[in-house]
Design an enzyme around this catalytic site. Structure first.
Site, short mmCIF file in Angstrom:
data_model
loop_
_atom_site.label_atom_id
_atom_site.label_comp_id
_atom_site.label_asym_id
_atom_site.label_seq_id
_atom_site.Cartn_x
_atom_site.Cartn_y
_atom_site.Cartn_z
N LYS A 1 14.94 34.60 -84.97
CA LYS A 1 15.99 34.03 -84.16
C LYS A 1 15.84 32.51 -84.06
O LYS A 1 14.75 32.02 -84.35
CB LYS A 1 16.01 34.67 -82.77
CG LYS A 1 14.66 34.55 -82.06
CD LYS A 1 14.65 33.90 -80.72
CE LYS A 1 15.00 32.49 -80.61
NZ LYS A 1 13.99 31.57 -80.04
N HIS B 1 16.51 36.30 -75.97
CA HIS B 1 15.51 36.95 -75.11
C HIS B 1 16.10 37.41 -73.78
O HIS B 1 15.93 38.56 -73.36
CB HIS B 1 14.34 36.00 -74.80
CG HIS B 1 13.66 35.44 -76.02
ND1 HIS B 1 13.53 36.14 -77.19
CD2 HIS B 1 13.07 34.25 -76.25
CE1 HIS B 1 12.86 35.40 -78.08
NE2 HIS B 1 12.59 34.24 -77.53
#
Ligand code: BG6
Length: 496
Positions: A157, A249
């Site tokens: 990511k 997250h």
């Protein structure tokens, strides 16, 4: 007495020989996280004897150079390595120089040579590199004839910088790999407490009846870091807290708290439920962004520079002044279970403590007969010490007036299970090697998260105002506190 023997909830099938090719293999992520995690997996006997780790970078290193680099940079940071095991681990390591996008095909030839004869092994391409390299890397690996039916690709990511770029990357990678071969990693999903959240919710009967808007007042998700961004301006200027942390997250944590019980613990059922949560997030658009989202940037604090003065290889620009190192958002999940329950998300750099946690705050008792009763809280702590704490009201011992105090019922994973809590990357790397994608993000999840984040980013990037300053080492911008204070709430700051 009940049976307290452990019961297996999930198991990761073991361990065929594999070739793990890490592109960006000498970079920060690889040296700080991936290599140590692989060493620990090896030490615990979870790597097949013949498994190889092939780092690829522009570095022009030989195998011996790379092993030397790992030996001098990684080994000192490990706890309790044994020499024989460490030497065995070093022998697994190889290095191939590669410059993606260049006309020089030498790197691909060298990799082809190294992989020749091992086509029937699991082959994992781990792209620990900027997202714009994902498409070109996959295409070149395909042109070199290296993508076998047993190949997988791991994408770090953030995947893109908005919905459009994420879709383009997903399309490019999807031309070479099937969706079932693509593992989009979010290391938060490998953290022990996050795994435990699923077990807590779906392997215990008592929580589900109260896990809704009838009983829960609000949810807080905090990822607070003490570190700043030294040396990372090149990346961080173009990311900021929303892209770096919230899009992935924090939204993944929100999904696990808010999702409906899946019918099975398998790769698609859990991801199906998570994507429904992302699709149920109420969009925050236009003038609502100022009401429901707060951004800040740290200035100098005690002994540390402000964001703009951090050592960096790139100079500050107008973008550096605009980038947020702190973000707080009031989100809402629009469905029956969560109607009217705010989900407060916050994350920031250079805050006073390193603390990541999810706090479920229950409602007040319906009729208070004791003065001073505070609502119950369930705290799922991811960092610094992973564990679960249920704050209950209790009476302080003593005669006379009844005095109440919140006391925690605590479960510390390290103390209870008396074992080392593995790093998230260990779990996730083993899952990739085993071909288990349950803890990885599916394409529709990543895109749904961008769809929700994009209007907030667009508003901030198009706004004349700058992020609110907060001195390094303090609790973030005042706006974040007002975000809760407006409804009479406060952020959870309790030591546990
Ligand atoms: C990464 C971010 O994904 O997560 C970093 O890019 C951040 O900016 C890190 O510091 C935090 O991870 P952890 O596991 O240390 O909380």
């Amino acid at each position: 007495m009940g049976d307290l023997a452990p019961s297996t909830v999930t198991s990761t099938p073991q361990r065929h020989a594999a070739d793990l090719i890490v592109f960006g293999g000498t970079g920060d992520l690889s040296m700080r996280k991936l290599i140590p995690a692989l060493y620990h997996c090896d030490r615990d006997g979870r790597l097949a004897d013949e498994t190889r780790i092939i780092a690829m970078s522009r570095g022009g290193l030989t195998d011996a150079d790379f092993r030397g680099k790992v030996d001098s940079e990684v080994r000192p940071a490990l706890h309790g390595d044994d020499d024989e095991g460490w030497q065995r681990f070093l022998r697994r390591l190889h290095h191939v120089s590669l410059d993606v996008g260049s006309s020089d095909r030498g790197g691909w030839s060298a990799l082809t040579h190294l992989l020749a004869g091992y086509e029937d092994r699991d082959r994992v391409f781990y792209l620990a590199s900027p997202p714009m390299t994902f498409g070109p890397f996959c295409r070149e690996a395909h042109e070199a004839g290296l993508v076998t039916p047993r190949s997988r690709v791991v994408l770090e990511k953030p995947l893109g910088r908005d919905l459009v770029s994420a879709q383009a990357i997903n399309d490019e990678v999807g031309e070479i790999f099937d969706e079932r071969q693509i593992f989009r990693i979010d290391h938060y999903l490998g953290k022990e407490t996050v795994q435990n959240l699923l077990v807590l919710r779906f392997a215990n009967a008592f929580l589900e009846p109260v896990w809704n808007s009838l009983w829960i007042d609000h949810v807080q998700i905090t990822v607070a870091e003490t570190v700043g961004t030294p040396g990372r301006r090149g990346y961080y200027d173009h990311a900021g807290a929303l892209r770096d942390m919230v899009q992935n997250h924090l939204l993944q944590l929100l999904c696990l708290v808010a999702m409906e019980p899946p019918s099975r613990n398998d790769r698609e059922s859990i991801r199906d439920e998570k994507v429904k949560v992302l699709q149920s997030l109420r969009p925050i658009v236009g003038s609502e962004v100022d009401r429901f989202a707060v951004r800040g940037q740290y200035t100098a604090g005690e002994g540390v520079p402000g964001y703009l003065d951090e050592p960096a290889s790139t100079p500050t620009t107008d973008i550096s002044h605009r980038v947020e190192t702190y973000a707080a958002i009031r989100a809402e999940v629009k469905n029956w279970r969560w109607a009217g329950v705010p989900f407060y998300l916050r994350t920031g750099k250079r805050l006073p403590d390193r603390r990541s946690e999810i706090v479920i705050q229950f409602k007040d008792v319906p009729h208070a007969i004791f003065p001073g009763a505070a609502p119950n809280r369930l705290v799922l702590r991811l960092q610094p010490s992973e564990g679960i704490h249920l704050l209950l009201m209790a009476k302080e011992p003593g005669a006379g007036e009844v005095t109440l105090r919140p006391v925690p019922l605590s479960l510390s994973f390290a103390e209870t299970f008396q074992s080392r809590v593995p790093d998230a990357y260990e779990r996730l790397l083993m899952d990739v090697l085993a071909g288990n994608p349950t803890l990885f993000m599916r394409r529709d999840e990543v895109e749904a998260a961008w769809r929700w984040i994009d209007p907030i980013i667009e508003n901030w990037e198009g706004s004349e105002s700058l992020p609110e300053p907060y001195p390094a080492g303090t609790a973030g911008p005042a706006g974040a506190h007002e975000l809760l204070a407006r409804s009479g709430r406060t952020w959870h700051e309790e030591e546990l």
